[in-house]
Scaffold this motif. Structure first.
Motif, PDB file in Angstrom:
ATOM      1  N   ARG A 272       0.836  -1.184   0.000  1.00 56.82           N
ATOM      2  CA  ARG A 272       0.000   0.000   0.000  1.00 56.82           C
ATOM      3  C   ARG A 272       0.879   1.245   0.000  1.00 56.82           C
ATOM      4  O   ARG A 272       2.028   1.189   0.410  1.00 56.82           O
ATOM      5  N   PRO A 273       0.348   2.382  -0.430  1.00 57.62           N
ATOM      6  CA  PRO A 273       1.166   3.601  -0.461  1.00 57.62           C
ATOM      7  C   PRO A 273       1.710   3.942   0.919  1.00 57.62           C
ATOM      8  O   PRO A 273       1.097   3.636   1.934  1.00 57.62           O
ATOM      9  N   THR A 274       2.856   4.597   0.923  1.00 60.78           N
ATOM     10  CA  THR A 274       3.482   4.953   2.187  1.00 60.78           C
ATOM     11  C   THR A 274       2.656   5.971   2.954  1.00 60.78           C
ATOM     12  O   THR A 274       1.904   6.733   2.385  1.00 60.78           O
ATOM     13  N   SER A 275       2.795   5.952   4.262  1.00 59.77           N
ATOM     14  CA  SER A 275       2.059   6.874   5.114  1.00 59.77           C
ATOM     15  C   SER A 275       2.909   7.217   6.312  1.00 59.77           C
ATOM     16  O   SER A 275       3.630   6.369   6.828  1.00 59.77           O
ATOM     17  N   PRO A 276       2.873   8.468   6.775  1.00 59.58           N
ATOM     18  CA  PRO A 276       3.643   8.815   7.969  1.00 59.58           C
ATOM     19  C   PRO A 276       3.058   8.267   9.252  1.00 59.58           C
ATOM     20  O   PRO A 276       3.515   8.585  10.325  1.00 59.58           O
ATOM     21  N   ALA A 277       2.028   7.403   9.144  1.00 58.01           N
ATOM     22  CA  ALA A 277       1.382   6.905  10.351  1.00 58.01           C
ATOM     23  C   ALA A 277       2.143   5.769  11.003  1.00 58.01           C
ATOM     24  O   ALA A 277       1.814   5.360  12.101  1.00 58.01           O
ATOM     25  N   ILE A 278       3.131   5.188  10.295  1.00 56.46           N
ATOM     26  CA  ILE A 278       3.877   4.086  10.883  1.00 56.46           C
ATOM     27  C   ILE A 278       4.683   4.615  12.058  1.00 56.46           C
ATOM     28  O   ILE A 278       5.498   5.512  11.919  1.00 56.46           O
ATOM     29  N   SER A 279       4.472   4.054  13.224  1.00 53.03           N
ATOM     30  CA  SER A 279       5.170   4.518  14.415  1.00 53.03           C
ATOM     31  C   SER A 279       5.128   3.429  15.461  1.00 53.03           C
ATOM     32  O   SER A 279       4.450   2.427  15.304  1.00 53.03           O
ATOM     33  N   HIS A 280       5.873   3.623  16.501  1.00 53.39           N
ATOM     34  CA  HIS A 280       5.732   2.732  17.647  1.00 53.39           C
ATOM     35  C   HIS A 280       5.789   3.580  18.902  1.00 53.39           C
ATOM     36  O   HIS A 280       6.559   4.537  19.001  1.00 53.39           O
ATOM     37  N   THR A 281       4.937   3.258  19.849  1.00 51.31           N
ATOM     38  CA  THR A 281       4.900   3.982  21.108  1.00 51.31           C
ATOM     39  C   THR A 281       5.592   3.150  22.166  1.00 51.31           C
ATOM     40  O   THR A 281       5.330   1.959  22.295  1.00 51.31           O
ATOM     41  N   VAL A 282       6.483   3.771  22.909  1.00 53.65           N
ATOM     42  CA  VAL A 282       7.250   3.068  23.926  1.00 53.65           C
ATOM     43  C   VAL A 282       6.560   3.202  25.270  1.00 53.65           C
ATOM     44  O   VAL A 282       6.318   4.307  25.740  1.00 53.65           O
ATOM     45  N   ARG A 283       6.206   2.080  25.879  1.00 51.60           N
ATOM     46  CA  ARG A 283       5.660   2.111  27.225  1.00 51.60           C
ATOM     47  C   ARG A 283       6.826   2.164  28.221  1.00 51.60           C
ATOM     48  O   ARG A 283       7.781   1.414  28.107  1.00 51.60           O
ATOM     49  N   PRO A 284       6.761   3.056  29.157  1.00 51.20           N
ATOM     50  CA  PRO A 284       7.892   3.233  30.062  1.00 51.20           C
ATOM     51  C   PRO A 284       8.055   2.088  31.040  1.00 51.20           C
ATOM     52  O   PRO A 284       7.096   1.399  31.388  1.00 51.20           O
ATOM     53  N   ALA A 285       9.316   1.905  31.482  1.00 51.98           N
ATOM     54  CA  ALA A 285       9.579   0.874  32.479  1.00 51.98           C
ATOM     55  C   ALA A 285       9.006   1.286  33.826  1.00 51.98           C
ATOM     56  O   ALA A 285       8.550   0.453  34.599  1.00 51.98           O
ATOM     57  N   VAL A 286       9.058   2.591  34.128  1.00 45.61           N
ATOM     58  CA  VAL A 286       8.460   3.073  35.369  1.00 45.61           C
ATOM     59  C   VAL A 286       7.029   3.474  35.092  1.00 45.61           C
ATOM     60  O   VAL A 286       6.639   3.721  33.957  1.00 45.61           O
ATOM     61  N   LYS A 287       6.228   3.529  36.135  1.00 44.25           N
ATOM     62  CA  LYS A 287       4.821   3.861  35.963  1.00 44.25           C
ATOM     63  C   LYS A 287       4.678   5.373  35.814  1.00 44.25           C
ATOM     64  O   LYS A 287       4.900   6.127  36.764  1.00 44.25           O
ATOM     65  N   THR A 288       4.323   5.800  34.658  1.00 46.92           N
ATOM     66  CA  THR A 288       4.178   7.210  34.369  1.00 46.92           C
ATOM     67  C   THR A 288       3.086   7.377  33.329  1.00 46.92           C
ATOM     68  O   THR A 288       2.749   6.435  32.604  1.00 46.92           O
ATOM     69  N   LEU A 289       2.546   8.576  33.237  1.00 41.99           N
ATOM     70  CA  LEU A 289       1.490   8.851  32.275  1.00 41.99           C
ATOM     71  C   LEU A 289       2.038   9.345  30.940  1.00 41.99           C
ATOM     72  O   LEU A 289       1.281   9.513  29.988  1.00 41.99           O
ATOM     73  N   CYS A 290       3.337   9.582  30.863  1.00 36.65           N
ATOM     74  CA  CYS A 290       3.933  10.121  29.638  1.00 36.65           C
ATOM     75  C   CYS A 290       4.154   9.014  28.617  1.00 36.65           C
ATOM     76  O   CYS A 290       4.302   7.843  28.964  1.00 36.65           O
ATOM     77  N   ARG A 291       4.200   9.411  27.371  1.00 38.90           N
ATOM     78  CA  ARG A 291       4.487   8.477  26.296  1.00 38.90           C
ATOM     79  C   ARG A 291       5.404   9.137  25.265  1.00 38.90           C
ATOM     80  O   ARG A 291       5.347  10.338  25.043  1.00 38.90           O
ATOM     81  N   ILE A 292       6.210   8.280  24.640  1.00 40.00           N
ATOM     82  CA  ILE A 292       7.050   8.698  23.522  1.00 40.00           C
ATOM     83  C   ILE A 292       6.585   7.922  22.305  1.00 40.00           C
ATOM     84  O   ILE A 292       6.453   6.703  22.356  1.00 40.00           O
ATOM     85  N   ARG A 293       6.317   8.625  21.234  1.00 39.63           N
ATOM     86  CA  ARG A 293       5.957   7.973  19.969  1.00 39.63           C
ATOM     87  C   ARG A 293       7.059   8.265  18.965  1.00 39.63           C
ATOM     88  O   ARG A 293       7.428   9.413  18.742  1.00 39.63           O
ATOM     89  N   ILE A 294       7.590   7.210  18.345  1.00 42.75           N
ATOM     90  CA  ILE A 294       8.679   7.339  17.390  1.00 42.75           C
ATOM     91  C   ILE A 294       8.121   7.113  15.979  1.00 42.75           C
ATOM     92  O   ILE A 294       7.562   6.059  15.696  1.00 42.75           O
ATOM     93  N   HIS A 295       8.294   8.102  15.118  1.00 38.17           N
ATOM     94  CA  HIS A 295       7.751   8.042  13.758  1.00 38.17           C
ATOM     95  C   HIS A 295       8.815   7.514  12.805  1.00 38.17           C
ATOM     96  O   HIS A 295       9.680   8.250  12.330  1.00 38.17           O
ATOM     97  N   LEU A 296       8.719   6.228  12.525  1.00 36.60           N
ATOM     98  CA  LEU A 296       9.736   5.573  11.719  1.00 36.60           C
ATOM     99  C   LEU A 296       9.716   6.048  10.272  1.00 36.60           C
ATOM    100  O   LEU A 296      10.757   6.064   9.605  1.00 36.60           O
ATOM    101  N   ASP A 297       8.563   6.422   9.757  1.00 31.80           N
ATOM    102  CA  ASP A 297       8.517   6.957   8.398  1.00 31.80           C
ATOM    103  C   ASP A 297       9.314   8.255   8.305  1.00 31.80           C
ATOM    104  O   ASP A 297       9.987   8.512   7.305  1.00 31.80           O
ATOM    105  N   ASN A 298       9.227   9.082   9.330  1.00 32.63           N
ATOM    106  CA  ASN A 298      10.015  10.314   9.324  1.00 32.63           C
ATOM    107  C   ASN A 298      11.504  10.017   9.426  1.00 32.63           C
ATOM    108  O   ASN A 298      12.334  10.711   8.834  1.00 32.63           O
ATOM    109  N   LEU A 299      11.853   8.990  10.190  1.00 29.45           N
ATOM    110  CA  LEU A 299      13.250   8.568  10.270  1.00 29.45           C
ATOM    111  C   LEU A 299      13.777   8.211   8.889  1.00 29.45           C
ATOM    112  O   LEU A 299      14.862   8.642   8.481  1.00 29.45           O
TER     113      LEU A 299
END
Length: 477
Positions: free
Chosen positions: A84-111
């Protein structure tokens, strides 16, 4: 400022999470993982699916036919379904090792967009993925780059190289920190730190090229390989051309050759140096002086080792002086979407780069703040007028520093930080931002309409953008 001709952050799309379940408010391909794959590997597979259709290329042959590659890459190579055509939606979100409400999303298409942008220079690349890929995730980044034919990687410690090998990443891996200087039984060192012998054996076992930067390491590596009858060991040599940190001086090269003549089992494959101020146009004269010194050192070594490759250029050098980068350029910051010339007269050179990291936390509460009412620790903020305040679930324990003047992005609009940043909470002025409610996301990096860039955060914090991603990237560890 949103980079020109660069993919934006995806909005309202699902992403992979560490437990393999679908996250976000969308559906589709992210709702499952592949058998035997970690979630980031699943994301790589999906990313490759989408990009294959755009480029018209079949999966890389080098990803098949081995038993050591990671399952996701093997699956990529076997996949025969229509792309399928490429999309910038490909990403992965990292769940933290410690309990926190923050999230990091890494956009692999942008990479990979940034990879293509940098490849346009025509220079072969050895991407720098040290320090957990600048906080972006070592294995996810390496697998994405490997899926696009990258076969040289620069890590920090030898242990990072071992991690790559165990994940099935192939190609040349150079450990930029060299080998540990510690001896076994050192009473001042914690037992968890590796010794020289442990690092050297790891390099030999896992085919990692160590960076040799001093006489002690050169002699000890020669002795260890001689004692174990190792016939040929690839090494990289570090030359100090002006950074004044690690490395042999250019005038030391004849002596280096003399030592190598007594250790024929050591094979110098790469000469490395590092530019101190290539991202500062006003210091071009010093950059060119470093280049001259590097070429002198290279000429000396090539009399004996004519095939030794050269690696000098970092992100700034690759963008401004690609002809001086050497045989292998080492982009790091630019690969993750940072413009090394932000705020300088060469700013335009990096405007096509797309941010890779997105950091966010939920709004916990929204409430009015009356004129004259104080907020937070020390009553450091007193409302100058009637306002609307929001509390975001991120603080200094999550890597968000206690510095005045910062902003976050809420519902596509900028919200200034007010009061003191607490351990896991930060207050925002959301006056004038419509429909803010608990559960909305406050973006520290990224966001809609006016995404927050790492260069802005670095300016607010009084630091450099590299530190921003490394600090916030710890959320996912």
């Amino acid at each position: 400022m949103k980079p020109r001709h660069a993919p934006a952050f995806p909005a309202g799309r699902p992403e992979c999470t560490a437990d393999g379940k679908r996250a976000g408010n969308g559906g589709g391909i992210h709702g499952r993982t592949l058998p035997g794959c970690k979630p980031w590997q699943d994301a790589i597979k999906r990313l490759h699916q989408r990009r294959s259709r755009k480029t018209g290329k079949r999966p890389l042959p080098s990803l098949t036919g081995t038993k050591t590659e990671c399952p996701a890459l093997a699956y990529i190579a076997r996949e025969k379904k229509p792309r399928r055509p490429t999309s910038p939606a490909i990403s992965h979100t990292v769940r933290p090792a410690v309990k926190t409400l923050c999230r990091i999303r890494i956009h692999l298409d942008n990479l990979l967009h940034n990879l293509d942008f940098l490849r346009a220079s025509g220079k072969p690349l050895m991407p720098v993925i040290k320090a957990d890929a600048y906080g972006h995730g070592l294995l996810a980044v390496a697998a994405a780059l490997s899926s696009q034919g990258v076969d040289h990687f620069a890590v920090g410690a030898a242990a990072e190289g071992v991690e790559l090998r165990r994940a099935g990443i192939r190609g040349t891996v150079v450990a930029l920190l060299g080998l540990s200087p510690l001896d076994a039984g050192n009473p001042t060192a914690p037992p968890t730190l590796p010794t020289f012998d442990e690092d050297a054996r790891a390099a030999l076992t896992h085919d990692i090229t160590p960076l040799i930067h001093d006489w002690s390491a050169l002699d000890r590596m020669a002795e260890l390989t001689r004692d174990h009858a190792v016939k040929s060991v690839p090494i990289a040599l570090k030359c100090d051309t002006g950074m004044a940190r690690l490395g042999f001086l250019p005038e030391d090269m004849p002596l280096v050759l003399d030592r190598l003549a007594r250790a024929p089992q050591l094979r110098p494959d790469l000469l490395v140096s590092h530019l101190a101020a290539a991202d500062e146009p006003e210091q071009d004269a010093f950059t060119h002086e470093q280049t001259r010194a590097f070429r002198e050192a290279a000429r000396c070594l090539r009399r004996t080792f004519p095939d030794i490759r050269l690696s000098l250029g970092n992100s700034a050098c690759l963008l401004a002086f690609p002809e001086q980068a050497g045989d292998l350029a080492r982009p790091g910051f630019a690969l993750y979407g940072g413009n090394p010339f932000h705020g300088t007269r060469r700013d335009v050179l990096g405007l096509g780069l797309a941010p890779v990291m997105e950091a966010f936390a939920p709004i916990l509460e929204v409430h009015p703040l009356r004129a004259g009412q104080s907020l937070g620790y020390g009553r450091a903020f007193v409302a100058p007028r009637d306002m609307l305040a929001a509390v975001a679930g991120i603080g200094y324990a999550d890597g968000f520093r206690r510095m005045p003047g910062a902003q976050m992005s809420v519902n596509g609009m900028r919200a200034p930080v007010i009061g003191r940043v607490a351990m896991q909470m930060t207050c925002l002025d959301v006056t004038g931002i419509p429909s803010v409610r608990p559960g909305d996301m406050a973006h520290v990096l990224g966001g809609k309409a006016r995404p927050i860039r790492i260069e802005e955060v670095a300016a607010w914090w009084g630091t450099i953008p590299y530190e921003v991603t490394c600090l916030l990237g710890r959320i996912g560890r």
